[in-house]
Design a protein around this motif. Sequence first.
Motif, PDB file in Angstrom:
ATOM      1  N   CYS A 260       4.968   4.464   2.520  1.00 47.36           N
ATOM      2  CA  CYS A 260       4.520   2.995   1.807  1.00 47.36           C
ATOM      3  C   CYS A 260       5.035   1.961   3.175  1.00 47.36           C
ATOM      4  CB  CYS A 260       6.306   2.507   0.297  1.00 47.36           C
ATOM      5  SG  CYS A 260       5.692   3.777  -0.864  1.00 47.36           S
ATOM      6  N   LEU A 261       4.011   0.929   2.299  1.00 46.68           N
ATOM      7  CA  LEU A 261       4.046  -0.330   3.303  1.00 46.68           C
ATOM      8  C   LEU A 261       4.592  -0.869   2.696  1.00 46.68           C
ATOM      9  CD1 LEU A 261       3.107  -0.773   6.234  1.00 46.68           C
ATOM     10  CD2 LEU A 261       0.792  -1.316   5.201  1.00 46.68           C
ATOM     11  N   SER A 262       5.442  -2.212   3.110  1.00 48.20           N
ATOM     12  CA  SER A 262       5.321  -3.445   2.758  1.00 48.20           C
ATOM     13  C   SER A 262       5.156  -4.438   3.335  1.00 48.20           C
ATOM     14  CB  SER A 262       7.188  -3.542   2.743  1.00 48.20           C
ATOM     15  OG  SER A 262       7.666  -2.714   1.220  1.00 48.20           O
TER      16      SER A 262
ATOM     17  N   ALA B  20       1.220  -1.155   0.297  1.00 45.33           N
ATOM     18  CA  ALA B  20      -0.079   0.119  -0.200  1.00 45.33           C
ATOM     19  C   ALA B  20       1.081   0.891  -0.032  1.00 45.33           C
ATOM     20  CB  ALA B  20      -1.071   0.399   1.099  1.00 45.33           C
ATOM     21  N   ALA B  21       0.572   2.552  -0.732  1.00 45.00           N
ATOM     22  CA  ALA B  21       0.788   3.471  -0.333  1.00 45.00           C
ATOM     23  C   ALA B  21       0.121   4.542   0.295  1.00 45.00           C
ATOM     24  CB  ALA B  21       1.685   4.478  -1.455  1.00 45.00           C
ATOM     25  N   LEU B  22       0.456   5.549   0.842  1.00 47.69           N
ATOM     26  CA  LEU B  22      -0.026   6.566   0.826  1.00 47.69           C
ATOM     27  C   LEU B  22       0.516   7.985   0.866  1.00 47.69           C
ATOM     28  CD1 LEU B  22      -2.556   7.786   2.997  1.00 47.69           C
ATOM     29  CD2 LEU B  22      -0.618   7.864   4.989  1.00 47.69           C
ATOM     30  N   MET B  23      -0.866   8.923  -0.067  1.00 49.83           N
ATOM     31  CA  MET B  23       0.000  10.012  -0.267  1.00 49.83           C
ATOM     32  C   MET B  23      -0.926  10.935   0.860  1.00 49.83           C
ATOM     33  SD  MET B  23       0.106  12.506  -3.894  1.00 49.83           S
ATOM     34  CE  MET B  23      -1.307  11.633  -4.173  1.00 49.83           C
ATOM     35  N   LEU B  24       0.072  11.969   1.689  1.00 50.98           N
ATOM     36  CA  LEU B  24      -0.762  13.425   2.181  1.00 50.98           C
ATOM     37  C   LEU B  24      -0.156  14.272   1.926  1.00 50.98           C
ATOM     38  CD1 LEU B  24      -1.738  11.984   5.718  1.00 50.98           C
ATOM     39  CD2 LEU B  24      -2.962  11.289   4.025  1.00 50.98           C
TER      40      LEU B  24
ATOM     41  N   ALA C  50     -10.434   0.787   6.378  1.00 53.88           N
ATOM     42  CA  ALA C  50     -11.327   0.667   7.703  1.00 53.88           C
ATOM     43  C   ALA C  50     -10.305   0.926   8.757  1.00 53.88           C
ATOM     44  CB  ALA C  50     -12.247  -0.076   7.696  1.00 53.88           C
ATOM     45  N   ALA C  51      -9.184   0.063   9.101  1.00 54.72           N
ATOM     46  CA  ALA C  51      -8.178   0.540  10.162  1.00 54.72           C
ATOM     47  C   ALA C  51      -7.740   1.448  10.237  1.00 54.72           C
ATOM     48  CB  ALA C  51      -7.250  -0.594   9.688  1.00 54.72           C
ATOM     49  N   TYR C  52      -7.590   2.333   8.512  1.00 54.48           N
ATOM     50  CA  TYR C  52      -6.658   2.994   8.622  1.00 54.48           C
ATOM     51  C   TYR C  52      -7.352   4.315   9.005  1.00 54.48           C
ATOM     52  CZ  TYR C  52      -4.580   7.671   6.905  1.00 54.48           C
ATOM     53  OH  TYR C  52      -3.809   9.003   7.113  1.00 54.48           O
ATOM     54  N   ILE C  53      -8.747   4.600   8.569  1.00 51.66           N
ATOM     55  CA  ILE C  53      -9.911   5.884   8.642  1.00 51.66           C
ATOM     56  C   ILE C  53     -10.419   5.511  10.720  1.00 51.66           C
ATOM     57  CG2 ILE C  53     -11.892   6.714   9.061  1.00 51.66           C
ATOM     58  CD1 ILE C  53     -10.375   7.884   6.677  1.00 51.66           C
ATOM     59  N   GLY C  54     -10.482   4.526  10.690  1.00 55.82           N
ATOM     60  CA  GLY C  54     -10.763   4.141  12.634  1.00 55.82           C
ATOM     61  C   GLY C  54      -9.186   4.547  13.500  1.00 55.82           C
ATOM     62  N   LYS C  55      -8.204   4.474  12.887  1.00 53.29           N
ATOM     63  CA  LYS C  55      -6.867   4.455  14.076  1.00 53.29           C
ATOM     64  C   LYS C  55      -6.385   6.033  13.892  1.00 53.29           C
ATOM     65  CE  LYS C  55      -5.955   1.632  15.651  1.00 53.29           C
ATOM     66  NZ  LYS C  55      -5.760   1.132  17.424  1.00 53.29           N
ATOM     67  N   ARG C  56      -6.882   6.435  12.650  1.00 54.68           N
ATOM     68  CA  ARG C  56      -6.380   7.955  11.883  1.00 54.68           C
ATOM     69  C   ARG C  56      -7.584   9.002  13.595  1.00 54.68           C
ATOM     70  NH1 ARG C  56      -2.777  11.041  11.666  1.00 54.68           N
ATOM     71  NH2 ARG C  56      -4.211  12.254   9.873  1.00 54.68           N
ATOM     72  N   THR C  57      -8.830   8.530  13.200  1.00 61.79           N
ATOM     73  CA  THR C  57     -10.007   9.243  14.743  1.00 61.79           C
ATOM     74  C   THR C  57      -9.443   8.963  15.874  1.00 61.79           C
ATOM     75  OG1 THR C  57     -11.397   7.262  14.136  1.00 61.79           O
ATOM     76  CG2 THR C  57     -11.913   8.861  12.526  1.00 61.79           C
ATOM     77  N   GLN C  58      -8.739   7.528  15.854  1.00 67.87           N
ATOM     78  CA  GLN C  58      -8.766   7.588  17.661  1.00 67.87           C
ATOM     79  C   GLN C  58      -7.323   8.436  18.239  1.00 67.87           C
ATOM     80  OE1 GLN C  58      -8.162   3.142  18.309  1.00 67.87           O
ATOM     81  NE2 GLN C  58     -10.227   3.622  18.395  1.00 67.87           N
ATOM     82  N   GLY C  59      -6.846   9.068  16.509  1.00 71.30           N
ATOM     83  CA  GLY C  59      -5.315  10.086  17.488  1.00 71.30           C
ATOM     84  C   GLY C  59      -4.363   9.657  16.988  1.00 71.30           C
ATOM     85  N   VAL C  60      -3.924   8.301  16.369  1.00 73.42           N
ATOM     86  CA  VAL C  60      -2.888   7.999  15.598  1.00 73.42           C
ATOM     87  C   VAL C  60      -2.297   8.385  14.725  1.00 73.42           C
ATOM     88  CG1 VAL C  60      -1.761   5.859  14.701  1.00 73.42           C
ATOM     89  CG2 VAL C  60      -3.499   5.863  16.791  1.00 73.42           C
TER      90      VAL C  60
ATOM     91  N   PRO D 210       0.100   9.123  10.637  1.00 76.66           N
ATOM     92  CA  PRO D 210      -0.742   8.751   9.622  1.00 76.66           C
ATOM     93  C   PRO D 210       0.925   7.296   9.626  1.00 76.66           C
ATOM     94  CG  PRO D 210       1.146  10.783   9.431  1.00 76.66           C
ATOM     95  CD  PRO D 210      -0.020  10.555  10.256  1.00 76.66           C
ATOM     96  N   ALA D 211       1.248   7.180   9.566  1.00 82.07           N
ATOM     97  CA  ALA D 211       2.291   6.215   9.433  1.00 82.07           C
ATOM     98  C   ALA D 211       1.920   4.886  10.691  1.00 82.07           C
ATOM     99  CB  ALA D 211       4.449   7.000   9.975  1.00 82.07           C
ATOM    100  N   ASP D 212       1.327   5.070  11.281  1.00 83.48           N
ATOM    101  CA  ASP D 212       1.507   4.148  12.211  1.00 83.48           C
ATOM    102  C   ASP D 212       0.059   3.800  12.103  1.00 83.48           C
ATOM    103  OD1 ASP D 212       3.279   3.410  13.656  1.00 83.48           O
ATOM    104  OD2 ASP D 212       2.353   5.123  15.654  1.00 83.48           O
ATOM    105  N   ALA D 213      -0.700   4.506  11.507  1.00 77.53           N
ATOM    106  CA  ALA D 213      -2.184   4.601  11.129  1.00 77.53           C
ATOM    107  C   ALA D 213      -2.452   3.069   9.535  1.00 77.53           C
ATOM    108  CB  ALA D 213      -2.934   5.317  10.951  1.00 77.53           C
ATOM    109  N   LEU D 214      -1.222   3.968   9.185  1.00 74.19           N
ATOM    110  CA  LEU D 214      -1.211   2.989   7.760  1.00 74.19           C
ATOM    111  C   LEU D 214      -0.583   1.736   8.330  1.00 74.19           C
ATOM    112  CD1 LEU D 214      -0.905   2.716   4.746  1.00 74.19           C
ATOM    113  CD2 LEU D 214       1.730   3.655   4.991  1.00 74.19           C
ATOM    114  N   ARG D 215       0.173   1.362   8.952  1.00 69.62           N
ATOM    115  CA  ARG D 215       1.167  -0.487   9.671  1.00 69.62           C
ATOM    116  C   ARG D 215      -0.359  -0.744  10.424  1.00 69.62           C
ATOM    117  NH1 ARG D 215       5.137   3.153  11.949  1.00 69.62           N
ATOM    118  NH2 ARG D 215       6.910   3.053  10.948  1.00 69.62           N
ATOM    119  N   TRP D 216      -1.283  -0.066  11.314  1.00 69.09           N
ATOM    120  CA  TRP D 216      -2.547  -1.098  11.457  1.00 69.09           C
ATOM    121  C   TRP D 216      -3.555  -1.259  10.337  1.00 69.09           C
ATOM    122  CZ3 TRP D 216      -4.416  -2.605  15.666  1.00 69.09           C
ATOM    123  CH2 TRP D 216      -4.108  -2.017  17.346  1.00 69.09           C
ATOM    124  N   ALA D 217      -3.936  -0.753   9.496  1.00 72.11           N
ATOM    125  CA  ALA D 217      -4.455  -0.944   8.149  1.00 72.11           C
ATOM    126  C   ALA D 217      -3.925  -2.181   7.450  1.00 72.11           C
ATOM    127  CB  ALA D 217      -4.443   0.740   7.383  1.00 72.11           C
ATOM    128  N   GLY D 218      -2.046  -1.934   7.795  1.00 73.85           N
ATOM    129  CA  GLY D 218      -1.573  -3.438   6.863  1.00 73.85           C
ATOM    130  C   GLY D 218      -1.873  -4.651   7.127  1.00 73.85           C
TER     131      GLY D 218
END
Length: 282
Positions: free
Chosen positions: A235-237, A225-229, A255-265, A267-275
């Motif tokens: 980039c997530l491997s 996955a990749a995230l552009m902000l 879902a996991a990315y948005i969920g963690k971002r709404t909890q204040g996590v 972007p990098a850690d939220a992407l790890r959760w999402a992966g």
Amino acid sequence: MIYTLTLNPAVDYYMETAGELKQNNVNRGKNERFKAAGKGLNASRDLSIMSIPSYAVAVLAGFTGAYIQDSFKDYPFIRLVPVKAHGNNRVNLKMYSEGELTEVNGEGPYADEFIRNDILRAFEETSKDDTVLICGSLIRGFNAMLVQELCEELHERGTTVVLDSVQLSLQQLCDCRPQLVRLTEKELGALLNMNVSTGNLKEALVKIREAGLPNILLTIDSNDAALMLGDQMYCLSQPKSRPVNKVGAGDALLAAYIGKRTQGVGPADALRWAGAMANAVA
């Protein structure tokens, strides 16, 4: 609060054929199962697994709609908001034959003026503290103009708008002014009318940003996955394990990315959760 919108839910019917799929002949199935599906509903289900609450707004119709509604009654963190329609929700056939997947997706019900108004009313109470995920294919009768109208109403209330695979052109996506768009590598290429690969991925993301979509969560075919902000890119491997079934993995990623971002996590850690969530689903 997170809201998800599924305009065209489905009952996915999975089966395997006992041997090679034969044309103009009787094929015997095995390992049959049904699953209530739809991108927004999948996202709400994944959020609930993570103990993150959401309102799941879904157009439900007929006996298949009743099955979908019943399938979500035991998820404690989901409040299902049904928008009733005439007819039946679609049935999507997912047939596995000697390792190859054949899909036949149904059409689904039609949204008349009353149903369209009910969909818009379902989000009247949203505020700047809420995030709305508009996910999946459009139901007949609810076109790109109505998606844009819904987005404009959400923006007026300061609500965060996220779009995922809603069958819009690049200009239509930009007109909706989403704070984030999830795309697959193939969808990104189709929007830009170019072949996207690992070699030109950064170039494609820069082009999509210059077109007016600064924030993209990208699912790459290899399950990475990749995230552009804006000007930042992450980039997530993923582990190179073989997935059992990747259907719904992209929904879990979002879902996991948005969920963690709404909890204040961040972007990098939220992407790890999402992966991790996407891998678990796959």
